[in-house]
Design a protein around this motif. Structure first.
Motif, PDB file in Angstrom:
ATOM      1  N   PHE A 179      -0.870   8.925 -19.697  1.00 21.94           N
ATOM      2  CA  PHE A 179      -1.620   7.663 -19.752  1.00 21.94           C
ATOM      3  C   PHE A 179      -1.355   6.855 -18.490  1.00 21.94           C
ATOM      4  N   GLY A 180      -0.088   6.791 -18.084  1.00 16.78           N
ATOM      5  CA  GLY A 180       0.269   6.035 -16.885  1.00 16.78           C
ATOM      6  C   GLY A 180      -0.389   6.588 -15.641  1.00 16.78           C
ATOM      7  N   ASP A 181      -0.418   7.911 -15.524  1.00 12.92           N
ATOM      8  CA  ASP A 181      -1.047   8.543 -14.372  1.00 12.92           C
ATOM      9  C   ASP A 181      -2.525   8.185 -14.313  1.00 12.92           C
ATOM     10  N   SER A 182      -3.189   8.251 -15.460  1.00 20.14           N
ATOM     11  CA  SER A 182      -4.607   7.899 -15.507  1.00 20.14           C
ATOM     12  C   SER A 182      -4.821   6.431 -15.146  1.00 20.14           C
ATOM     13  N   ALA A 183      -3.977   5.542 -15.675  1.00 15.10           N
ATOM     14  CA  ALA A 183      -4.109   4.117 -15.377  1.00 15.10           C
ATOM     15  C   ALA A 183      -3.912   3.832 -13.896  1.00 15.10           C
ATOM     16  N   VAL A 184      -2.978   4.535 -13.274  1.00 14.24           N
ATOM     17  CA  VAL A 184      -2.780   4.392 -11.827  1.00 14.24           C
ATOM     18  C   VAL A 184      -4.084   4.674 -11.081  1.00 14.24           C
ATOM     19  N   TRP A 185      -4.762   5.735 -11.494  1.00 11.56           N
ATOM     20  CA  TRP A 185      -6.002   6.106 -10.811  1.00 11.56           C
ATOM     21  C   TRP A 185      -7.138   5.135 -11.104  1.00 11.56           C
ATOM     22  N   TRP A 186      -7.128   4.515 -12.277  1.00  7.89           N
ATOM     23  CA  TRP A 186      -8.136   3.487 -12.526  1.00  7.89           C
ATOM     24  C   TRP A 186      -7.806   2.212 -11.763  1.00  7.89           C
ATOM     25  N   GLY A 187      -6.542   2.042 -11.419  1.00  4.71           N
ATOM     26  CA  GLY A 187      -6.192   0.967 -10.488  1.00  4.71           C
ATOM     27  C   GLY A 187      -6.832   1.208  -9.127  1.00  4.71           C
ATOM     28  N   TYR A 188      -6.740   2.455  -8.651  1.00  2.00           N
ATOM     29  CA  TYR A 188      -7.396   2.792  -7.385  1.00  2.00           C
ATOM     30  C   TYR A 188      -8.910   2.614  -7.493  1.00  2.00           C
ATOM     31  N   ALA A 189      -9.481   2.968  -8.662  1.00  4.80           N
ATOM     32  CA  ALA A 189     -10.923   2.815  -8.866  1.00  4.80           C
ATOM     33  C   ALA A 189     -11.327   1.349  -8.775  1.00  4.80           C
ATOM     34  N   LEU A 190     -10.498   0.467  -9.314  1.00  2.00           N
ATOM     35  CA  LEU A 190     -10.793  -0.964  -9.229  1.00  2.00           C
ATOM     36  C   LEU A 190     -10.731  -1.459  -7.787  1.00  2.00           C
ATOM     37  N   PHE A 191      -9.810  -0.906  -7.001  1.00  2.00           N
ATOM     38  CA  PHE A 191      -9.796  -1.241  -5.573  1.00  2.00           C
ATOM     39  C   PHE A 191     -11.109  -0.815  -4.920  1.00  2.00           C
ATOM     40  N   SER A 192     -11.598   0.360  -5.317  1.00  2.00           N
ATOM     41  CA  SER A 192     -12.863   0.857  -4.771  1.00  2.00           C
ATOM     42  C   SER A 192     -14.021  -0.065  -5.149  1.00  2.00           C
ATOM     43  N   ILE A 193     -14.041  -0.499  -6.395  1.00  2.00           N
ATOM     44  CA  ILE A 193     -15.078  -1.428  -6.846  1.00  2.00           C
ATOM     45  C   ILE A 193     -14.967  -2.760  -6.100  1.00  2.00           C
ATOM     46  N   ALA A 194     -13.741  -3.229  -5.928  1.00  2.00           N
ATOM     47  CA  ALA A 194     -13.522  -4.482  -5.205  1.00  2.00           C
ATOM     48  C   ALA A 194     -14.054  -4.390  -3.778  1.00  2.00           C
ATOM     49  N   ALA A 195     -13.976  -3.187  -3.192  1.00  2.00           N
ATOM     50  CA  ALA A 195     -14.447  -2.991  -1.826  1.00  2.00           C
ATOM     51  C   ALA A 195     -15.960  -2.830  -1.746  1.00  2.00           C
ATOM     52  N   GLY A 196     -16.608  -2.675  -2.919  1.00  2.00           N
ATOM     53  CA  GLY A 196     -18.050  -2.467  -2.928  1.00  2.00           C
ATOM     54  C   GLY A 196     -18.455  -1.021  -2.938  1.00  2.00           C
ATOM     55  N   SER A 197     -17.496  -0.120  -3.190  1.00  2.00           N
ATOM     56  CA  SER A 197     -17.776   1.319  -3.286  1.00  2.00           C
ATOM     57  C   SER A 197     -17.751   1.690  -4.765  1.00  2.00           C
ATOM     58  N   TYR A 198     -18.918   1.988  -5.322  1.00  2.00           N
ATOM     59  CA  TYR A 198     -19.016   2.134  -6.770  1.00  2.00           C
ATOM     60  C   TYR A 198     -19.024   3.588  -7.254  1.00  2.00           C
ATOM     61  N   TRP A 199     -19.871   4.426  -6.699  1.00  2.00           N
ATOM     62  CA  TRP A 199     -19.942   5.802  -7.195  1.00  2.00           C
ATOM     63  C   TRP A 199     -18.651   6.570  -6.922  1.00  2.00           C
ATOM     64  N   GLN A 200     -17.858   6.088  -5.965  1.00  2.00           N
ATOM     65  CA  GLN A 200     -16.629   6.786  -5.598  1.00  2.00           C
ATOM     66  C   GLN A 200     -15.568   6.784  -6.699  1.00  2.00           C
ATOM     67  N   ILE A 201     -15.778   5.990  -7.752  1.00  2.00           N
ATOM     68  CA  ILE A 201     -14.807   5.996  -8.846  1.00  2.00           C
ATOM     69  C   ILE A 201     -14.858   7.299  -9.643  1.00  2.00           C
ATOM     70  N   ILE A 202     -15.780   8.192  -9.284  1.00  2.00           N
ATOM     71  CA  ILE A 202     -15.821   9.496  -9.968  1.00  2.00           C
ATOM     72  C   ILE A 202     -14.512  10.254  -9.780  1.00  2.00           C
ATOM     73  N   GLY A 203     -13.774   9.938  -8.706  1.00  2.00           N
ATOM     74  CA  GLY A 203     -12.474  10.582  -8.501  1.00  2.00           C
ATOM     75  C   GLY A 203     -11.502  10.238  -9.614  1.00  2.00           C
TER      76      GLY A 203
END
Length: 258
Positions: free
Chosen positions: A189-213
């Protein structure tokens, strides 16, 4: 340099250390050392992106630092956990299935190259966070909070499990205390949450489809190499695990059932 060129060249960046690791695995006949390389693949990729991407400098430096902390901890933990142990049963089975005489070269494509490609695909989230056009904003603070929660679950979950296993009296038993009281897999769960933290950084930057990672990483953790694979083994080897399943949340932390 364009987004796609930076991302594509990332495969060369990550395959250099993975190829060296493969050569070492052939020498010691142990393909499972690839597990130690997983976290460092993303460290190499994120600093490659940092050097090439044109984005918010504050966000770029922060996310690269967070990935380095996460990757180093994971590498050191897996290295310590596997030190002196034989090849993992998964790779032993692969070696038997494909033939020991040819597995030395087959393992490069099936294990090391595959891991490099998966790391590259997943890392698109890290590149998205470093190439976005938006400046620092409130979503970045949310991303930090999610990352901290995830890292804490992953690190403390691994620490609690290692302490539990170190006690001979717990052999064959199921850990049900600490974070393991609220989820059967706090580390995953923690590993997944870490990656959704990175996804939120991507969204904050204006990069949306890249959260597929981040989405792919979560799917791998839950459906492929993490939760489901491990639980198939634990149900067979630990009789108490069925009761643990009945009372404890599989992934998302929640209060146990009475």
């Amino acid at each position: 340099m364009s987004f796609w060129l930076i991302w594509g060249l990332g495969l060369a960046v990550v395959m250099v250390p993975l190829t060296l690791a493969w050569l070492w695995s052939v020498k010691i006949t142990n393909a499972s050392i690839v597990d130690i390389c997983w976290g460092m693949c993303f460290v190499a990729l994120t600093w490659w992106y940092f050097s090439q991407a044109q984005g918010d400098d504050q966000r770029k430096l922060l996310i690269s630092s967070l990935v380095t902390i996460w990757g180093l901890r994971l590498t050191l933990y897996i290295g310590w956990r596997n030190w002196g142990k034989p090849e993992d049963f998964r790779y032993v089975e692969f070696r038997r299935r494909y033939g020991a005489k040819r597995y030395w070269w087959f393992s490069f494509f099936q294990v090391f190259l595959l891991q490099g490609i998966l790391a590259l695909i997943i890392s698109v989230t890290l590149l998205g966070a470093q190439t976005g056009v938006k400046s620092w904003n409130w979503i970045d603070y949310l991303a930090i909070a999610v990352w901290l929660i995830g890292f804490s679950f992953e690190a403390f979950g691994d620490w609690q499990l290692s302490r539990f296993k170190a006690n001979p009296a717990n052999k064959g038993q199921v850990l049900r205390s600490g974070l393991w009281r609220y989820t059967r897999h706090p580390n995953y769960f923690g590993d997944s949450a870490v990656w959704w933290g990175y996804a939120l950084f991507s969204i904050a930057a204006g990069s949306y489809w890249q959260i597929i990672g981040a989405l792919l990483m979560t799917l791998l953790i839950i459906r492929v190499s993490g939760v489901m694979l491990l639980e198939r083994t634990l149900v067979k080897t630990k009789p108490q695990y069925a009761d643990y399943i009945a009372k404890t949340s599989a992934f998302l932390p929640w209060f146990p059932k009475n």
